[in-house]
Design a protein around this motif. Structure first.
Motif: not given
Ligand SMILES: CC1=C(CCC(=O)O)c2cc3nc(cc4[nH]c(cc5[nH]c(cc1n2)c(C)c5CCC(=O)O)c(CCC(=O)O)c4C)C(CCC(=O)O)=C3C
Ligand SMILES: [Fe+2]
Length: 388
Positions: A31, A51, A57, A65, A72, A141, A206, A267, A305-306
């Protein structure tokens, strides 16, 4: 597994012999996350481009962060996993370089595929840092990798395959069982009077928009109630409970008798339905069930992670404390030797065509290549631009 025609077609006999295996390198595909405070907003803009994420948000998540100095933990965790995996592969006699490539922050996938190509790789194997099916955790991915090859002009020059989604690999499940046993131990040492009936275990995934959850997977997987993503999380939770209770029975510790699956890190706009219940709402219901303590187990994630340290160690912990409940959070796999071994095993399955395709529970091993209709991109009526 036998070699398919496409493996032979796209590999010259000479190249195959020189490489002593199908792949020339490994790419840990993840990510990404900010390293310094100035990275935070551009990172969040990358994540949410196109998005419908409300700006309130984003500002809120930016504070998470900044609370941790703008960095992160995911970068160091992915580097540590890459190093551990590299050491395990080297110990098995494989000479496979490993790169980390991210969707949302440096090192970007575009740079990583370029580096792999410059070092002479023609065919690499990707390992995703998520073990589940869904657009966000798998298909996106794969699409990002394709886009990186297009952007760098490497389509056809560098072939990228990917390791199967590993949710039901014993090397992914066992570290969570070990983590849950340790967390139960911490609760008991804090309050030795706790019995099984006092403790609720909440497995967290998630959250996803309901539409994305329902369309995750393919064929019979998608037709399972709620889609593959939900079915896989339920399956992992069940397998962890089984494994923990075997360990606890042997050690004379309290078994898990009350557990549920909840969702975290929601989110998107409030009007859009996402998977529920939220972990905090689930915790709020526990005093009414007579529980005195709760353990969260973040089965969606491979490292702390975060999303784990903010949403569980800070938010969920505060919810539990406000209700007078004991609280502990189980560790994620991280660089647990069994997880590293599992990743190396799955790489060997593909590199040599040998291996037992280990998996536990009621479902089979996920296919090496997802079918074309697997985890389709969600329809976004208010699409605002292309992804990076
Ligand atoms: C299924 C899933 C995983 C697990 C699979 C995987 O590991 O890939 C995952 C992982 C992660 N998500 C992460 C961070 C964020 N995810 C966001 C937003 C979103 N996540 C989504 C889904 C997932 N996310 C979705 C549907 C959105 C809405 C936007 C969109 O439709 O894409 C946002 C935007 C702000 C917010 O709204 O939270 C942030 C900052 C970090 C990094 C953490 C770090 O920095 O340590 C990680 C590993
Ligand atoms: Fe996310």
């Amino acid at each position: 597994m036998t070699l398919t025609h496409s493996h032979w077609d796209s590999h010259t006999r000479l190249g195959f012999m020189l490489a002593a295996g199908l792949y020339h390198g490994i790419m840990l595909v993840s990510f990404g996350g900010p390293r310094v405070p100035d990275d935070v907003m551009p990172f969040l803009r990358n994540v949410t481009r196109g998005r419908a994420i409300p700006s309130e948000r984003l500002e809120l998540v930016a504070e998470h962060y900044y609370h941790f100095g703008g960095a992160s933990p995911i970068n160091a965790q992915n580097d540590a996993l890459a190093a551990a995996l590299g050491a395990e592969l080297a110990a098995r006699g494989h000479r496979l370089p490993i790169w980390v490539g991210n969707r949302n922050w440096s090192p970007y996938l575009t740079d990583a595929v370029q580096q792999a190509h410059q070092s002479g790789c023609q065919r690499i194997l990707a390992v995703l840092t998520s073990g589940y099916a869904s657009y966000s955790s798998c298909r996106q991915y794969r699409d990002d990798l394709d886009a990186a090859l297009v952007q760098t002009g490497l389509t056809g020059e560098l072939k990228v395959d990917k390791v199967r989604q590993f949710f039901n690999h014993p090397g992914f499940v066992t570290p969570f069982a070990d983590g849950l046993v340790a967390a139960l131990g911490r609760l008991s040492s804090h309050d030795p009077t706790l019995t099984s009936a006092d403790v609720e275990v909440i497995f967290t995934g998630h959250s996803l928009p309901i539409g994305a959850a329902m369309s995750s997977g393919f064929g019979a997987w998608r037709e399972a109630t709620g889609g593959a993503y939900l079915a896989q999380h339920r399956q992992v939770a069940e397998q962890v409970v089984q494994a923990v209770n075997l360990l606890q029975r042997a050690a004379g510790g309290p078994e898990v008798t009350h557990w549920q699956l909840a969702w975290q890190s929601r989110s998107g706009p409030a009007a859009q339905p996402w998977l529920e219940p939220d972990v905090n709402d689930a915790i709020a219901g526990l005093p009414g069930l007579g529980r005195k303590a709760v353990v969260t187990v973040p089965i969606s994630f491979i490292s702390d992670h975060m999303e784990v340290i903010w949403d569980l160690d800070i938010e969920a912990a505060a919810t539990a404390a406000g209700l007078g409940l004991g609280y502990a959070r189980a560790a994620t796999p991280g660089t647990h030797p069994k997880f590293v071994t599992a990743l190396a095993d799955m790489i060997e399955e593909r590199q040599s065509g040998r291996g037992d395709r280990a998996h536990i529970g009621r479902y089979g091993a996920w296919p090496d290549s997802c079918p074309p209709d697997c985890c389709p991109a969600p329809v976004r009526p208010h699409h605002q631009g292309a992804r990076p």
